[in-house]
Design an enzyme around this catalytic site. Sequence first.
Site, short mmCIF file in Angstrom:
data_model
loop_
_atom_site.label_atom_id
_atom_site.label_comp_id
_atom_site.label_asym_id
_atom_site.label_seq_id
_atom_site.Cartn_x
_atom_site.Cartn_y
_atom_site.Cartn_z
N PHE A 92 0.90 -1.33 0.02
CA PHE A 92 -0.10 0.09 0.24
C PHE A 92 0.84 1.36 0.08
CE2 PHE A 92 -2.49 3.29 2.38
CZ PHE A 92 -3.77 3.18 1.56
N ASN A 194 -3.46 2.06 10.70
CA ASN A 194 -4.10 2.44 9.40
C ASN A 194 -4.70 1.33 8.85
OD1 ASN A 194 -5.26 3.47 7.17
ND2 ASN A 194 -3.30 4.15 6.22
N PRO A 195 -5.81 0.64 9.21
CA PRO A 195 -6.23 -0.52 8.63
C PRO A 195 -7.00 -0.54 7.36
CG PRO A 195 -7.97 0.20 10.14
CD PRO A 195 -6.91 1.25 9.96
C1 LIG Z 1 -4.17 0.76 4.60
S1 LIG Z 1 -2.71 -0.22 4.57
C2 LIG Z 1 -2.04 0.69 5.75
C3 LIG Z 1 -0.33 0.28 5.49
C4 LIG Z 1 0.41 1.36 6.10
N1 LIG Z 1 0.07 1.55 7.51
C5 LIG Z 1 0.03 3.03 5.60
O1 LIG Z 1 -0.71 3.66 6.36
O2 LIG Z 1 0.54 3.25 4.61
C6 LIG Z 1 -3.46 -1.63 5.57
C7 LIG Z 1 -2.28 -2.81 5.83
O3 LIG Z 1 -3.05 -3.69 6.71
C8 LIG Z 1 -2.65 -4.84 6.60
N2 LIG Z 1 -3.73 -5.97 6.99
C9 LIG Z 1 -4.89 -6.11 6.54
N3 LIG Z 1 -5.51 -7.06 7.25
C10 LIG Z 1 -4.87 -7.26 8.51
C11 LIG Z 1 -4.96 -8.06 9.74
N4 LIG Z 1 -6.06 -8.63 9.96
N5 LIG Z 1 -3.54 -8.16 10.53
C12 LIG Z 1 -2.67 -7.40 10.15
N6 LIG Z 1 -2.56 -6.54 9.05
C13 LIG Z 1 -3.50 -6.37 8.30
C14 LIG Z 1 -2.30 -5.01 5.04
O4 LIG Z 1 -1.65 -6.05 4.64
C15 LIG Z 1 -2.03 -3.65 4.65
O5 LIG Z 1 -0.52 -3.48 4.93
#
Ligand SMILES: C[S@@+](CC[C@H](N)C(=O)[O-])C[C@H]1O[C@@H](n2cnc3c(N)ncnc32)[C@H](O)[C@@H]1O
Length: 287
Positions: A92, A194-195
């Site tokens: 991302f 940031n999910p």
């Molecule tokens: C919107 S991106 C945000 C990435 C980073 N924090 C940013 O702000 O650029 C969400 C991230 O959450 C991870 N993700 C999704 N579901 C998850 C889960 N259940 N547990 C851990 N990570 C998760 C995804 O792989 C992705 O890298």
Amino acid sequence: MKRQPLRLAILEAMRILEDAGVSSPRADAELIAAHVLGVDRGRLPLVPLVDPPVVEAIGKLVAQRAKRVPLQHLTGWAGFAGITLDVGPGVFIPRPETELLVEWGLRHIHGREYPVVVDLCTGSGALALAIAHERPDAVVYAVDIDPNALAWARHNADKQAAAGDTPIRLYSGDVGDNTIFAELDGLVDLVVCNPPYVPPGGDLPPEVVDFDPPQAVFAPDGGLAVVRQAVATACRLLKRGGGVAIEHDDTHGSAAPALVASRKVLTDVRDHHDLAGRPRFVTALRG
Ligand SMILES: C[S@@+](CC[C@H](N)C(=O)[O-])C[C@H]1O[C@@H](n2cnc3c(N)ncnc32)[C@H](O)[C@@H]1O
């Protein structure tokens, strides 16, 4: 062949990008030119004329951008809250609005020595690395579920540590796993997250749909599933007076704070707007 005015190459690039529906044609055209020339965007006026191979290289990148390949995939990097992250397919691209969580988080840990910080859903490592950069004394943990994202985070973390910053601790894991970071239960000063939060079926530009990993963007339960998991994990990890900041969809300006407020251990629940005035992230303190 004759040298050409850079200004004309940029104008032509802007026209192509505008026709392709790119939302910021001038900025993207200038950033592509700056990337090809290896200069900061602000120094472009100091380059009046360019050789034909430069015009050709700009044209090739502009053609890809016109196919809506994200600018950051073309340049290979994204600026975020004072640091530079390498990015590309499989991770991302950090967004400017997420920098607001860094600002809030740094304010929250101001005056705390050796704060323990956890970044849930770290992606490229953006939040964790930006905070580690500003607070060398912080002990920063980060987790992601996606091995591709983690590979980018590891690469960025190694690069930042090699440049002298305190190393962060990266883990593979699921925010929904209620044993994640169990060794930190009740010890954490700050949780940032940031999910993925876009409701499935949301209308998004091609740069997002075709290039951001789907599990970084979409979440079930109307987009709230991972937000809910992050709230539960934060309740367990935070020490008394610790703080949590979670980004959410701009349609969740009521739902996300309500979800946080439903946890009795969390107090002082506040929702924050981005610079465009949209509801963007929720914060709370562990009472
Ligand atoms: C919107 S991106 C945000 C990435 C980073 N924090 C940013 O702000 O650029 C969400 C991230 O959450 C991870 N993700 C999704 N579901 C998850 C889960 N259940 N547990 C851990 N990570 C998760 C995804 O792989 C992705 O890298």
